[in-house]
Write a protein that holds these residues in place. Structure first.
Motif, PDB file in Angstrom:
ATOM      1  N   ALA A 170       0.850  -1.194   0.000  1.00  0.00           N
ATOM      2  CA  ALA A 170       0.000   0.000   0.000  1.00  0.00           C
ATOM      3  C   ALA A 170       0.885   1.243   0.000  1.00  0.00           C
ATOM      4  N   PRO A 171       0.352   2.392  -0.412  1.00  0.00           N
ATOM      5  CA  PRO A 171       1.156   3.626  -0.385  1.00  0.00           C
ATOM      6  C   PRO A 171       1.583   3.964   1.040  1.00  0.00           C
ATOM      7  N   ALA A 172       2.763   4.541   1.184  1.00  0.00           N
ATOM      8  CA  ALA A 172       3.244   4.964   2.498  1.00  0.00           C
ATOM      9  C   ALA A 172       2.342   6.056   3.047  1.00  0.00           C
ATOM     10  N   ALA A 173       2.067   5.994   4.343  1.00  0.00           N
ATOM     11  CA  ALA A 173       1.173   6.962   4.978  1.00  0.00           C
ATOM     12  C   ALA A 173       1.858   8.320   5.099  1.00  0.00           C
ATOM     13  N   THR A 174       1.155   9.372   4.675  1.00  0.00           N
ATOM     14  CA  THR A 174       1.680  10.730   4.808  1.00  0.00           C
ATOM     15  C   THR A 174       0.984  11.493   5.928  1.00  0.00           C
ATOM     16  N   THR A 175       0.004  10.853   6.580  1.00  0.00           N
ATOM     17  CA  THR A 175      -0.647  11.425   7.755  1.00  0.00           C
ATOM     18  C   THR A 175      -0.808  10.315   8.793  1.00  0.00           C
ATOM     19  N   ALA A 176      -0.969  10.723  10.051  1.00  0.00           N
ATOM     20  CA  ALA A 176      -1.210   9.747  11.108  1.00  0.00           C
ATOM     21  C   ALA A 176      -2.535   9.028  10.883  1.00  0.00           C
ATOM     22  N   ALA A 232      -5.628   4.097   9.574  1.00  0.00           N
ATOM     23  CA  ALA A 232      -6.596   3.390   8.742  1.00  0.00           C
ATOM     24  C   ALA A 232      -6.057   2.040   8.282  1.00  0.00           C
ATOM     25  N   MET A 233      -4.735   1.966   8.093  1.00  0.00           N
ATOM     26  CA  MET A 233      -4.124   0.711   7.633  1.00  0.00           C
ATOM     27  C   MET A 233      -3.688  -0.188   8.776  1.00  0.00           C
TER      28      MET A 233
END
Length: 218
Positions: A152-158, A163-164
């Protein structure tokens, strides 16, 4: 009993201190935390707790063949975690740390850690992020990977990280969006010439301006 995650807004100093304290407590129990870095959000654990590293890999859906890098709060810590450090690695660290450069080095064989199938190496980085450095200063080296499920795309927000990763993480440190920087450039310093193994935020020509013998992968 199912764990309930805690989220701390660490954009202001008083709340940051509470968040750092909560994260430190969770890490001491072997639980993962999500922290901002200068690239994307990361999921991290105590680098010296093999069980915690296994929990981190499981949370991401990874196996031991994909060991996490280690974030450090001071450049001098590199000397304690790595051995046979070439002068080229020291020059790159002196120029680009704190920042988006990860260096693969020979790990100190005496260290009691298990990051996965590293073949005796360790990937080190000192991030240019105040919250991350505050946490690393409080807890020491952390095994940290991007805060997302593998693939999955790397998280840019907490919030995206939560969510993941949901309740697999004990504490989320929210310091706003992290969407302006590429992933770190990774340089393998365990071979004859320092070799870029992942292109990232620091381009090859900038590395070569410091250490001319840095090469790109063929």
């Amino acid at each position: 009993m199912q764990r309930v995650s805690q989220t701390y807004d660490v954009t202001e100093i008083p709340a940051r201190e509470a968040g750092i304290a909560a994260a430190r407590s969770a890490l001491s129990r072997g639980e993962p935390v999500v922290l901002p870095t200068d690239t994307v959000y990361g999921i991290g654990v105590d680098a010296f707790n093999p069980q915690a590293v296994a929990v981190l890999l499981a949370a991401k859906g990874r196996n031991r063949t994909m060991p996490p890098p280690v974030l450090i709060g001071r450049a001098e810590v590199m000397e304690a975690l790595a051995t046979d450090i070439p002068e080229s690695a020291r020059e790159l660290a002196a120029t680009f740390w704190p920042g988006a450069l990860t260096l693969i080095l020979q790990a100190q064989p005496s260290l009691a850690w298990d990051l996965g199938e590293t073949r005796g190496t360790v990937a080190l980085r000192m991030p240019a992020d105040e919250v991350a450095l505050d946490l690393l200063g409080a807890v020491g080296p952390m095994a940290v990977s991007s805060a997302n499920r593998t693939g999955a795309p790397a998280a840019t927000t907490a919030a995206a990280a939560q969510a993941m990763l949901s309740e697999s993480v004990a504490v989320y440190l929210n310091d706003g969006e992290r969407a302006h920087q590429q992933a770190s450039t990774i340089v393998d310093c365990t071979t004859g010439s320092p070799t870029v193994v992942r292109q990232g935020a620091i381009p090859l020509h900038e590395l070569q301006a410091v250490v001319a013998e840095v090469v790109a992968p063929e």
